[in-house]
Design an enzyme around this catalytic site. Structure first.
Site, mmCIF file in Angstrom:
data_model
loop_
_atom_site.group_PDB
_atom_site.id
_atom_site.type_symbol
_atom_site.label_atom_id
_atom_site.label_comp_id
_atom_site.label_asym_id
_atom_site.label_seq_id
_atom_site.Cartn_x
_atom_site.Cartn_y
_atom_site.Cartn_z
ATOM 1 N N LYS A 11 -30.954 -43.961 -65.075
ATOM 2 C CA LYS A 11 -30.872 -45.390 -66.497
ATOM 3 C C LYS A 11 -32.873 -45.528 -66.594
ATOM 4 O O LYS A 11 -32.959 -46.169 -65.739
ATOM 5 C CB LYS A 11 -29.840 -46.694 -66.769
ATOM 6 C CG LYS A 11 -28.838 -45.958 -67.083
ATOM 7 C CD LYS A 11 -28.052 -47.633 -67.797
ATOM 8 C CE LYS A 11 -26.253 -47.180 -68.349
ATOM 9 N NZ LYS A 11 -26.246 -48.038 -68.667
ATOM 10 N N TYR A 51 -23.664 -43.503 -77.828
ATOM 11 C CA TYR A 51 -22.690 -45.094 -77.377
ATOM 12 C C TYR A 51 -22.136 -45.209 -78.316
ATOM 13 O O TYR A 51 -21.869 -46.138 -78.549
ATOM 14 C CB TYR A 51 -23.964 -45.627 -76.983
ATOM 15 C CG TYR A 51 -24.180 -45.839 -75.440
ATOM 16 C CD1 TYR A 51 -23.073 -45.416 -74.235
ATOM 17 C CD2 TYR A 51 -25.530 -45.723 -74.299
ATOM 18 C CE1 TYR A 51 -23.335 -45.819 -72.905
ATOM 19 C CE2 TYR A 51 -26.137 -45.562 -73.132
ATOM 20 C CZ TYR A 51 -24.874 -45.624 -72.367
ATOM 21 O OH TYR A 51 -25.281 -45.613 -71.096
ATOM 22 N N PHE A 59 -23.309 -55.688 -77.988
ATOM 23 C CA PHE A 59 -24.775 -55.467 -77.194
ATOM 24 C C PHE A 59 -25.049 -54.361 -77.311
ATOM 25 O O PHE A 59 -25.612 -53.339 -76.869
ATOM 26 C CB PHE A 59 -24.162 -55.416 -75.657
ATOM 27 C CG PHE A 59 -23.063 -54.755 -75.136
ATOM 28 C CD1 PHE A 59 -23.579 -53.367 -75.385
ATOM 29 C CD2 PHE A 59 -21.522 -55.619 -75.247
ATOM 30 C CE1 PHE A 59 -22.137 -52.751 -74.491
ATOM 31 C CE2 PHE A 59 -21.177 -54.572 -74.696
ATOM 32 C CZ PHE A 59 -20.753 -53.328 -74.695
ATOM 33 N N ARG A 87 -17.793 -43.108 -59.760
ATOM 34 C CA ARG A 87 -17.891 -44.848 -59.832
ATOM 35 C C ARG A 87 -17.659 -45.104 -59.134
ATOM 36 O O ARG A 87 -18.293 -46.308 -58.812
ATOM 37 C CB ARG A 87 -16.445 -44.099 -61.346
ATOM 38 C CG ARG A 87 -16.075 -43.874 -62.563
ATOM 39 C CD ARG A 87 -14.802 -43.804 -63.610
ATOM 40 N NE ARG A 87 -14.682 -45.160 -63.893
ATOM 41 C CZ ARG A 87 -15.841 -45.780 -64.944
ATOM 42 N NH1 ARG A 87 -16.830 -44.832 -65.217
ATOM 43 N NH2 ARG A 87 -15.105 -46.477 -65.574
ATOM 44 N N THR A 93 -19.822 -52.551 -62.834
ATOM 45 C CA THR A 93 -20.279 -52.531 -64.488
ATOM 46 C C THR A 93 -21.460 -53.377 -64.063
ATOM 47 O O THR A 93 -22.533 -53.309 -64.445
ATOM 48 C CB THR A 93 -19.378 -52.598 -65.350
ATOM 49 O OG1 THR A 93 -19.034 -51.260 -66.134
ATOM 50 C CG2 THR A 93 -20.664 -52.032 -67.298
ATOM 51 N N ARG A 104 -25.346 -49.934 -57.847
ATOM 52 C CA ARG A 104 -25.557 -50.833 -59.173
ATOM 53 C C ARG A 104 -25.592 -52.162 -58.318
ATOM 54 O O ARG A 104 -26.747 -52.910 -58.769
ATOM 55 C CB ARG A 104 -24.347 -50.945 -60.106
ATOM 56 C CG ARG A 104 -24.544 -49.536 -60.960
ATOM 57 C CD ARG A 104 -23.734 -50.530 -61.371
ATOM 58 N NE ARG A 104 -23.244 -49.077 -62.600
ATOM 59 C CZ ARG A 104 -22.285 -49.072 -63.890
ATOM 60 N NH1 ARG A 104 -20.558 -48.738 -63.772
ATOM 61 N NH2 ARG A 104 -22.508 -47.773 -64.764
ATOM 62 N N ASN A 114 -28.207 -51.301 -65.576
ATOM 63 C CA ASN A 114 -27.194 -51.507 -64.551
ATOM 64 C C ASN A 114 -27.419 -50.022 -63.932
ATOM 65 O O ASN A 114 -26.228 -49.824 -63.225
ATOM 66 C CB ASN A 114 -25.719 -51.867 -64.850
ATOM 67 C CG ASN A 114 -25.063 -50.103 -65.885
ATOM 68 O OD1 ASN A 114 -26.054 -50.055 -66.255
ATOM 69 N ND2 ASN A 114 -23.826 -50.835 -66.581
ATOM 70 N N HIS A 117 -25.174 -44.953 -65.388
ATOM 71 C CA HIS A 117 -24.005 -44.264 -66.221
ATOM 72 C C HIS A 117 -23.229 -43.433 -65.482
ATOM 73 O O HIS A 117 -23.982 -42.212 -65.502
ATOM 74 C CB HIS A 117 -24.475 -43.757 -67.273
ATOM 75 C CG HIS A 117 -23.230 -43.262 -68.636
ATOM 76 N ND1 HIS A 117 -22.508 -44.428 -69.324
ATOM 77 C CD2 HIS A 117 -22.463 -42.326 -68.934
ATOM 78 C CE1 HIS A 117 -21.442 -43.650 -69.466
ATOM 79 N NE2 HIS A 117 -21.839 -42.387 -69.106
ATOM 80 N N GLU A 128 -19.845 -35.046 -72.790
ATOM 81 C CA GLU A 128 -21.171 -35.785 -72.450
ATOM 82 C C GLU A 128 -21.851 -34.730 -72.011
ATOM 83 O O GLU A 128 -23.000 -34.506 -72.268
ATOM 84 C CB GLU A 128 -20.842 -36.683 -71.114
ATOM 85 C CG GLU A 128 -19.696 -38.553 -72.308
ATOM 86 C CD GLU A 128 -20.262 -39.697 -71.466
ATOM 87 O OE1 GLU A 128 -19.676 -40.783 -71.763
ATOM 88 O OE2 GLU A 128 -20.315 -39.660 -69.730
#
Ligand code: CMP
Length: 140
Positions: A11, A51, A59, A87, A93, A104, A114, A117, A128
């Site tokens: 990100k 998203y 948010f 993950r 998250t 993270r 964070n 993704h 995706e």
């Protein structure tokens, strides 16, 4: 568990702080092979579509503005049980809840900023990946 592919985004908070290589190294150390990778900057329309599942969340606007604020690196990761493994490597998250050694925990600034993704299931991984990569960009 068979070999799977999953989708990852490094990100804006991470690309901005020059953490692309450090994050990629975490994936590789965990046995995830980076089989496709490119640096792009999303439009607002693309972020809102990607998203879309979160469109009713408070948010959502902040999330989309953040995701277009700087370039991102989109990747396809491949390996044994890749979705769960990714993950695990990412951590929770919210970085405050993430385990030691996770991306993270080490790099994220907040629940919004964070750093990464990752897809949460085989169906979303396929969607995706197809959202960002053409078949020609995906070698075996
Ligand atoms: P990601 O895995 O990209 O999926 C949706 C994103 O929404 C999530 O990571 C977070 O970055 C973001 N998000 C989730 N909860 C919040 C929140 N309370 N405030 C801001 N962003 C959030």
């Amino acid at each position: 568990m068979a070999i799977q592919r999953t989708f990852s985004i490094i990100k804006p908070d991470a690309t901005k702080r020059n953490l692309t290589g450090a994050i990629a190294a975490k994936f590789e150390a965990a046995g995830l092979r980076i089989v496709a990778s490119k640096r792009i900057q999303m439009t607002l329309a693309q972020a809102e579509t990607f998203y879309g599942v979160h469109s009713e969340r408070p948010f959502f606007g902040e999330l989309c503005e953040f995701m277009i604020s700087e370039p991102i690196v989109v990747q396809v990761l491949e390996g044994e049980d890749a979705i769960a493994k990714n993950r695990e490597v990412m951590g929770a998250t919210n970085p405050a809840d993430a385990d030691a050694g996770t991306i993270r925990k080490e790099f994220a600034l907040s629940i919004g900023e964070n750093s990464v993704h990752g897809s949460d299931a085989p169906e979303t991984a396929a969607e995706e990946i197809a959202f960002f990569f053409s078949g020609l960009e995906l070698v075996g």
